[in-house]
Every structure is written in structure tokens, then in C-alpha cells.
Design a protein around this motif. Structure first.
Motif, PDB file in Angstrom:
ATOM      1  N   ASN A 226      36.665 -47.571 -31.545  1.00  0.00           N
ATOM      2  CA  ASN A 226      35.652 -48.390 -30.894  1.00  0.00           C
ATOM      3  C   ASN A 226      36.241 -48.850 -29.563  1.00  0.00           C
ATOM      4  O   ASN A 226      37.292 -49.482 -29.531  1.00  0.00           O
ATOM      5  N   SER A 227      35.574 -48.571 -28.469  1.00  0.00           N
ATOM      6  CA  SER A 227      36.127 -48.905 -27.154  1.00  0.00           C
ATOM      7  C   SER A 227      36.277 -50.408 -26.922  1.00  0.00           C
ATOM      8  O   SER A 227      37.093 -50.821 -26.114  1.00  0.00           O
ATOM      9  N   ARG A 228      35.523 -51.211 -27.638  1.00  0.00           N
ATOM     10  CA  ARG A 228      35.649 -52.667 -27.480  1.00  0.00           C
ATOM     11  C   ARG A 228      36.907 -53.214 -28.139  1.00  0.00           C
ATOM     12  O   ARG A 228      37.320 -54.332 -27.843  1.00  0.00           O
ATOM     13  N   PHE A 229      37.515 -52.436 -29.025  1.00  0.00           N
ATOM     14  CA  PHE A 229      38.714 -52.869 -29.741  1.00  0.00           C
ATOM     15  C   PHE A 229      39.799 -51.795 -29.627  1.00  0.00           C
ATOM     16  O   PHE A 229      40.130 -51.135 -30.612  1.00  0.00           O
ATOM     17  N   PRO A 230      40.353 -51.593 -28.437  1.00  0.00           N
ATOM     18  CA  PRO A 230      41.298 -50.497 -28.224  1.00  0.00           C
ATOM     19  C   PRO A 230      42.587 -50.607 -29.039  1.00  0.00           C
ATOM     20  O   PRO A 230      43.266 -49.606 -29.231  1.00  0.00           O
ATOM     21  N   THR A 231      42.907 -51.778 -29.536  1.00  0.00           N
ATOM     22  CA  THR A 231      44.093 -51.914 -30.388  1.00  0.00           C
ATOM     23  C   THR A 231      43.720 -51.941 -31.865  1.00  0.00           C
ATOM     24  O   THR A 231      44.592 -52.086 -32.717  1.00  0.00           O
ATOM     25  N   GLY A 232      42.444 -51.794 -32.154  1.00  0.00           N
ATOM     26  CA  GLY A 232      41.969 -51.804 -33.531  1.00  0.00           C
ATOM     27  C   GLY A 232      42.211 -50.473 -34.219  1.00  0.00           C
ATOM     28  O   GLY A 232      42.964 -49.623 -33.728  1.00  0.00           O
ATOM     29  N   PRO A 233      41.556 -50.257 -35.336  1.00  0.00           N
ATOM     30  CA  PRO A 233      41.794 -49.034 -36.115  1.00  0.00           C
ATOM     31  C   PRO A 233      41.217 -47.787 -35.448  1.00  0.00           C
ATOM     32  O   PRO A 233      40.252 -47.850 -34.696  1.00  0.00           O
ATOM     33  N   ALA A 234      41.856 -46.676 -35.739  1.00  0.00           N
ATOM     34  CA  ALA A 234      41.353 -45.366 -35.332  1.00  0.00           C
ATOM     35  C   ALA A 234      41.170 -44.531 -36.587  1.00  0.00           C
ATOM     36  O   ALA A 234      41.969 -44.619 -37.521  1.00  0.00           O
ATOM     37  N   LEU A 235      40.129 -43.775 -36.616  1.00  0.00           N
ATOM     38  CA  LEU A 235      39.886 -42.843 -37.708  1.00  0.00           C
ATOM     39  C   LEU A 235      40.333 -41.460 -37.247  1.00  0.00           C
ATOM     40  O   LEU A 235      40.079 -41.066 -36.106  1.00  0.00           O
ATOM     41  N   ILE A 236      40.982 -40.716 -38.127  1.00  0.00           N
ATOM     42  CA  ILE A 236      41.484 -39.387 -37.809  1.00  0.00           C
ATOM     43  C   ILE A 236      40.641 -38.347 -38.538  1.00  0.00           C
ATOM     44  O   ILE A 236      40.418 -38.461 -39.742  1.00  0.00           O
ATOM     45  N   PHE A 237      40.164 -37.354 -37.792  1.00  0.00           N
ATOM     46  CA  PHE A 237      39.334 -36.292 -38.349  1.00  0.00           C
ATOM     47  C   PHE A 237      39.905 -34.932 -37.963  1.00  0.00           C
ATOM     48  O   PHE A 237      40.492 -34.781 -36.895  1.00  0.00           O
ATOM     49  N   THR A 238      39.659 -33.937 -38.807  1.00  0.00           N
ATOM     50  CA  THR A 238      40.037 -32.569 -38.471  1.00  0.00           C
ATOM     51  C   THR A 238      39.018 -31.995 -37.491  1.00  0.00           C
ATOM     52  O   THR A 238      37.913 -32.537 -37.327  1.00  0.00           O
ATOM     53  N   LYS A 239      39.374 -30.888 -36.867  1.00  0.00           N
ATOM     54  CA  LYS A 239      38.456 -30.208 -35.959  1.00  0.00           C
ATOM     55  C   LYS A 239      37.191 -29.796 -36.695  1.00  0.00           C
ATOM     56  O   LYS A 239      36.083 -29.943 -36.171  1.00  0.00           O
ATOM     57  N   GLU A 240      37.332 -29.323 -37.920  1.00  0.00           N
ATOM     58  CA  GLU A 240      36.170 -28.906 -38.700  1.00  0.00           C
ATOM     59  C   GLU A 240      35.238 -30.081 -38.980  1.00  0.00           C
ATOM     60  O   GLU A 240      34.008 -29.941 -38.927  1.00  0.00           O
TER      61      GLU A 240
END
Length: 71
Positions: free
Chosen positions: A38-52
Motif C-alpha cells: 500500500n503506497s500510503r504505508f511504505p514501511t508496512g507489510p508487503a505481500l509476495i506473489f509468484t509471476k503466475e
């Protein structure tokens, strides 16, 4: 994972994002992974996804499969 702990991430925001930064940012992590935050929370969580997984989501969004979701 915290988005700011992904050292090599080069975050990209959509050109369609609004002036309040209400948008999603994506970073490519190597050949087969993407991070989303979420661009409003740049230090917050990131979700990781595969290319598929990202391809399947983009394809479904392009077909309008998520257009009936309540806002």
C-alpha cells in the motif's frame, strides 16, 4: 514481510494513482516473484506473489472479474 526490509525492491506506482497516494505499488523481486504494498504505508507489510499468481490476477482484472465487489 515489512516492505522497507526488501532491500532490492524498486517500487512502481501506477500512473492512474490519485493525488492522495491511494494506490498499490509493485516491485519485481527476481525472475519469479513480485512484492505488493500500500503506497500510503511504505514501511508496512508487503505481500509476495509468484509471476503466475500476478499473471492470473492481472488477467482476471482485465476481464472485469473483480468489478462486482462492493466498495
Amino acid at each position: 514481510m515489512a516492505a522497507d526490509q526488501i532491500g532490492a525492491a524498486r517500487w512502481q506506482k501506477a500512473r492512474a494513482s490519485d493525488a492522495k497516494n491511494d494506490c498499490v505499488e509493485v516491485a519485481r523481486l527476481g525472475e519469479n516473484e513480485f512484492a505488493v504494498r500500500n503506497s500510503r504505508f511504505p514501511t508496512g507489510p508487503a505481500l509476495i506473489f509468484t509471476k503466475e499468481e500476478m499473471d492470473a490476477f492481472a488477467h482476471g482484472a482485465g476481464l472485469g472479474e473483480f468489478s462486482n465487489m462492493p466498495v
